[in-house]
Design a protein around this motif. Structure first.
Motif, PDB file in Angstrom:
ATOM      1  N   ASP A 121     -13.710 -49.602  15.621  1.00  0.00           N
ATOM      2  CA  ASP A 121     -14.389 -49.593  14.320  1.00  0.00           C
ATOM      3  C   ASP A 121     -13.545 -48.889  13.253  1.00  0.00           C
ATOM      4  OD1 ASP A 121     -16.344 -50.143  12.498  1.00  0.00           O
ATOM      5  OD2 ASP A 121     -17.637 -48.469  13.057  1.00  0.00           O
ATOM      6  N   LEU A 122     -12.340 -49.427  13.030  1.00  0.00           N
ATOM      7  CA  LEU A 122     -11.436 -48.865  12.020  1.00  0.00           C
ATOM      8  C   LEU A 122     -11.287 -49.768  10.798  1.00  0.00           C
ATOM      9  CD1 LEU A 122      -8.554 -47.532  14.308  1.00  0.00           C
ATOM     10  CD2 LEU A 122     -10.101 -46.141  12.919  1.00  0.00           C
ATOM     11  N   GLY A 123     -12.100 -50.808  10.713  1.00  0.00           N
ATOM     12  CA  GLY A 123     -11.959 -51.777   9.625  1.00  0.00           C
ATOM     13  C   GLY A 123     -12.033 -51.165   8.244  1.00  0.00           C
ATOM     14  N   ALA A 124     -12.848 -50.142   8.070  1.00  0.00           N
ATOM     15  CA  ALA A 124     -13.044 -49.544   6.743  1.00  0.00           C
ATOM     16  C   ALA A 124     -11.830 -48.756   6.269  1.00  0.00           C
ATOM     17  CB  ALA A 124     -14.274 -48.638   6.761  1.00  0.00           C
ATOM     18  N   VAL A 125     -10.940 -48.380   7.191  1.00  0.00           N
ATOM     19  CA  VAL A 125      -9.804 -47.527   6.811  1.00  0.00           C
ATOM     20  C   VAL A 125      -8.462 -48.147   7.205  1.00  0.00           C
ATOM     21  CG1 VAL A 125     -11.188 -45.419   6.955  1.00  0.00           C
ATOM     22  CG2 VAL A 125      -9.912 -46.183   8.972  1.00  0.00           C
ATOM     23  N   GLU A 126      -8.424 -49.396   7.601  1.00  0.00           N
ATOM     24  CA  GLU A 126      -7.200 -49.963   8.172  1.00  0.00           C
ATOM     25  C   GLU A 126      -6.031 -50.005   7.187  1.00  0.00           C
ATOM     26  OE1 GLU A 126      -7.150 -54.397   8.702  1.00  0.00           O
ATOM     27  OE2 GLU A 126      -9.315 -54.125   8.446  1.00  0.00           O
ATOM     28  N   GLU A 127      -6.294 -49.993   5.866  1.00  0.00           N
ATOM     29  CA  GLU A 127      -5.211 -50.008   4.890  1.00  0.00           C
ATOM     30  C   GLU A 127      -4.919 -48.619   4.313  1.00  0.00           C
ATOM     31  OE1 GLU A 127      -3.348 -52.472   4.635  1.00  0.00           O
ATOM     32  OE2 GLU A 127      -4.598 -53.919   5.702  1.00  0.00           O
ATOM     33  N   GLN A 128      -5.592 -47.597   4.811  1.00  0.00           N
ATOM     34  CA  GLN A 128      -5.331 -46.232   4.355  1.00  0.00           C
ATOM     35  C   GLN A 128      -4.176 -45.616   5.130  1.00  0.00           C
ATOM     36  OE1 GLN A 128      -9.987 -44.984   3.682  1.00  0.00           O
ATOM     37  NE2 GLN A 128      -8.488 -43.337   3.875  1.00  0.00           N
ATOM     38  N   ARG A 129      -3.454 -44.709   4.446  1.00  0.00           N
ATOM     39  CA  ARG A 129      -2.427 -43.958   5.156  1.00  0.00           C
ATOM     40  C   ARG A 129      -3.092 -42.948   6.085  1.00  0.00           C
ATOM     41  NH1 ARG A 129       2.337 -41.518   1.812  1.00  0.00           N
ATOM     42  NH2 ARG A 129       0.681 -40.739   0.439  1.00  0.00           N
ATOM     43  N   ILE A 130      -2.504 -42.755   7.239  1.00  0.00           N
ATOM     44  CA  ILE A 130      -3.121 -41.923   8.275  1.00  0.00           C
ATOM     45  C   ILE A 130      -3.303 -40.489   7.813  1.00  0.00           C
ATOM     46  CG2 ILE A 130      -2.759 -40.984  10.600  1.00  0.00           C
ATOM     47  CD1 ILE A 130      -1.462 -43.688  11.323  1.00  0.00           C
ATOM     48  N   LEU A 131      -2.390 -39.992   6.944  1.00  0.00           N
ATOM     49  CA  LEU A 131      -2.513 -38.597   6.500  1.00  0.00           C
ATOM     50  C   LEU A 131      -3.763 -38.359   5.665  1.00  0.00           C
ATOM     51  CD1 LEU A 131      -1.627 -38.297   3.237  1.00  0.00           C
ATOM     52  CD2 LEU A 131       0.617 -38.756   4.184  1.00  0.00           C
ATOM     53  N   THR A 132      -4.365 -39.427   5.127  1.00  0.00           N
ATOM     54  CA  THR A 132      -5.579 -39.271   4.311  1.00  0.00           C
ATOM     55  C   THR A 132      -6.851 -39.296   5.157  1.00  0.00           C
ATOM     56  OG1 THR A 132      -5.908 -41.658   3.917  1.00  0.00           O
ATOM     57  CG2 THR A 132      -4.398 -40.472   2.443  1.00  0.00           C
ATOM     58  N   LEU A 133      -6.717 -39.560   6.449  1.00  0.00           N
ATOM     59  CA  LEU A 133      -7.894 -39.724   7.304  1.00  0.00           C
ATOM     60  C   LEU A 133      -8.405 -38.386   7.815  1.00  0.00           C
ATOM     61  CD1 LEU A 133      -6.786 -42.757   9.498  1.00  0.00           C
ATOM     62  CD2 LEU A 133      -8.083 -42.796   7.361  1.00  0.00           C
ATOM     63  N   SER A 134      -9.693 -38.356   8.142  1.00  0.00           N
ATOM     64  CA  SER A 134     -10.289 -37.182   8.778  1.00  0.00           C
ATOM     65  C   SER A 134      -9.781 -37.065  10.205  1.00  0.00           C
ATOM     66  CB  SER A 134     -11.814 -37.311   8.794  1.00  0.00           C
ATOM     67  OG  SER A 134     -12.202 -38.384   9.646  1.00  0.00           O
ATOM     68  N   LYS A 135     -10.016 -35.909  10.817  1.00  0.00           N
ATOM     69  CA  LYS A 135      -9.597 -35.692  12.197  1.00  0.00           C
ATOM     70  C   LYS A 135     -10.234 -36.721  13.132  1.00  0.00           C
ATOM     71  CE  LYS A 135      -9.650 -32.209  15.894  1.00  0.00           C
ATOM     72  NZ  LYS A 135     -10.092 -30.837  16.285  1.00  0.00           N
ATOM     73  N   GLY A 136     -11.489 -37.037  12.883  1.00  0.00           N
ATOM     74  CA  GLY A 136     -12.180 -38.003  13.728  1.00  0.00           C
ATOM     75  C   GLY A 136     -11.572 -39.387  13.638  1.00  0.00           C
ATOM     76  N   TYR A 137     -11.227 -39.826  12.426  1.00  0.00           N
ATOM     77  CA  TYR A 137     -10.594 -41.134  12.268  1.00  0.00           C
ATOM     78  C   TYR A 137      -9.195 -41.155  12.879  1.00  0.00           C
ATOM     79  CZ  TYR A 137     -13.914 -43.880   9.527  1.00  0.00           C
ATOM     80  OH  TYR A 137     -15.000 -44.624   9.145  1.00  0.00           O
ATOM     81  N   ARG A 138      -8.445 -40.056  12.753  1.00  0.00           N
ATOM     82  CA  ARG A 138      -7.118 -40.022  13.373  1.00  0.00           C
ATOM     83  C   ARG A 138      -7.227 -40.133  14.891  1.00  0.00           C
ATOM     84  NH1 ARG A 138      -6.173 -35.912   9.494  1.00  0.00           N
ATOM     85  NH2 ARG A 138      -6.311 -34.283  11.095  1.00  0.00           N
ATOM     86  N   ARG A 139      -8.263 -39.504  15.439  1.00  0.00           N
ATOM     87  CA  ARG A 139      -8.486 -39.618  16.886  1.00  0.00           C
ATOM     88  C   ARG A 139      -8.780 -41.063  17.263  1.00  0.00           C
ATOM     89  NH1 ARG A 139      -7.421 -36.805  21.408  1.00  0.00           N
ATOM     90  NH2 ARG A 139      -7.355 -35.078  19.942  1.00  0.00           N
TER      91      ARG A 139
END
Length: 309
Positions: A121-139
């Motif tokens: 379930d990463l569709g909402a952030v798939e075009e974001q740079r990883i450094l902008t993601l929360s710890k949970g999304y990076r996991r």
């Protein structure tokens, strides 16, 4: 699918893993438990080929992790501790890069990346740079890369670390589903995770296997197993002494004087029939009468403190 024989790793005078031997098959979801420094992460790193054993051996799907390291790794999806990613990449670019390092090409890259994004379930952030993601999304990005190319062996170090309760539930359901036809190893400090997804549990203490059994059997080793909780609608003075003298009661814990008790069973044997007969004989106004299945935190404490063989 994994065979470890006398697997050990030393760091100078420190023995991180001490002669681990076990075999794991498809359909097993193994929970690696143990206090900090017990050797869980080191054992996983040796199995995945990131660390060379000091002695002993391990093989994955018939390939020795030292002598035939690349062949062994081709069968493994690995989520390392901390879920390291290339922070300047977008989620999609990172997953495409990892897919190509795993020798996928052309349409296979797009197909596998789309599948992993959907599964985690990463569709909402798939075009974001990883450094902008929360710890949970990076996991979750780390978990998605482990799933690329549909490996038969998944080794996941703290897979739900940093996730919110809804995300944890989603990932646990995914792991349980993946474990139906794969081998999954998860390292975790969350005991409820072991109960939720694992069908085998291993507790490591000082680099050695202290317990290797099922979560159900672990519960049975708890002093709470078959304990009976009795709560009355109203206080009954003088009842506590009678409860403590019932046959099969090893210990009585008063939760609320004169009204609420926990009766621990001798040898963890069934105690409910005795308590029920006592309740009926004395016409007690019962609010709650229930059997405790056992507590994993209780067993974990006893094992890691040397109180339970």
């Amino acid at each position: 699918m994994i065979i470890a024989q006398e697997l050990s790793r030393h760091f100078g005078d420190i023995v991180a893993v001490d002669r681990l031997s076990f075999e794991l098959a498809a359909g097993e979801v193994l929970g690696f438990l143990g206090p900090n420094g017990a050797g869980k992460t080191t054992a996983m790193r040796m199995i995945t080929g990131f660390l060379t054993p000091t002695s002993g051996s391990a093989s994955v799907c018939g390939h020795d992790v030292v002598a035939d390291s690349l062949a062994a790794r081709r069968h493994i999806g690995y989520l390392p501790e901390g879920a390291p990613c290339y922070a300047d990449m977008t989620v999609r670019d990172f997953l495409c890069f990892i897919a190509e390092t795993r020798e996928l090409r052309g349409n296979a890259v797009r197909r596998e990346v789309e599948k992993s994004i959907e599964m985690v379930d990463l569709g909402a952030v798939e075009e974001q740079r990883i450094l902008t993601l929360s710890k949970g999304y990076r996991r979750r990005v780390g978990l998605a890369q482990a799933l690329l190319s549909d490996p038969p062996v998944l080794i996941l170090d703290e897979p739900t670390d940093g996730l919110d309760p809804n995300q944890k539930d989603q990932v646990r359901r995914l792991i349980a589903e993946l474990g139906s036809d794969r081998l999954v190893i998860i390292s975790t400090h969350i005991l409820e995770e072991i109960e939720a997804v694992c069908n085998r549990a291993m507790i490591l203490v000082d680099g050695r296997i202290a317990v290797d059994t099922t979560p159900t059997e672990l519960r049975r080793r708890s002093r709470w197993h078959n304990a009976v909780r009795l709560r009355l609608l109203e206080e009954r003075v003088g009842l506590e002494e009678q409860l403590g003298e019932l046959s099969g009661v090893a210990e009585l814990l008063s939760e609320e004087s004169g009204r609420h008790w926990v009766l621990f069973a001798e040898g963890r044997k069934a105690l409910l029939p005795t308590v029920r007969n006592f309740v009926e004989k004395n016409s007690l106004p019962v609010q709650t009468l229930q059997v405790e299945p056992g507590r994993l935190d209780d067993v974990f404490h006893d094992v890691t403190h040397g109180k339970l063989a």
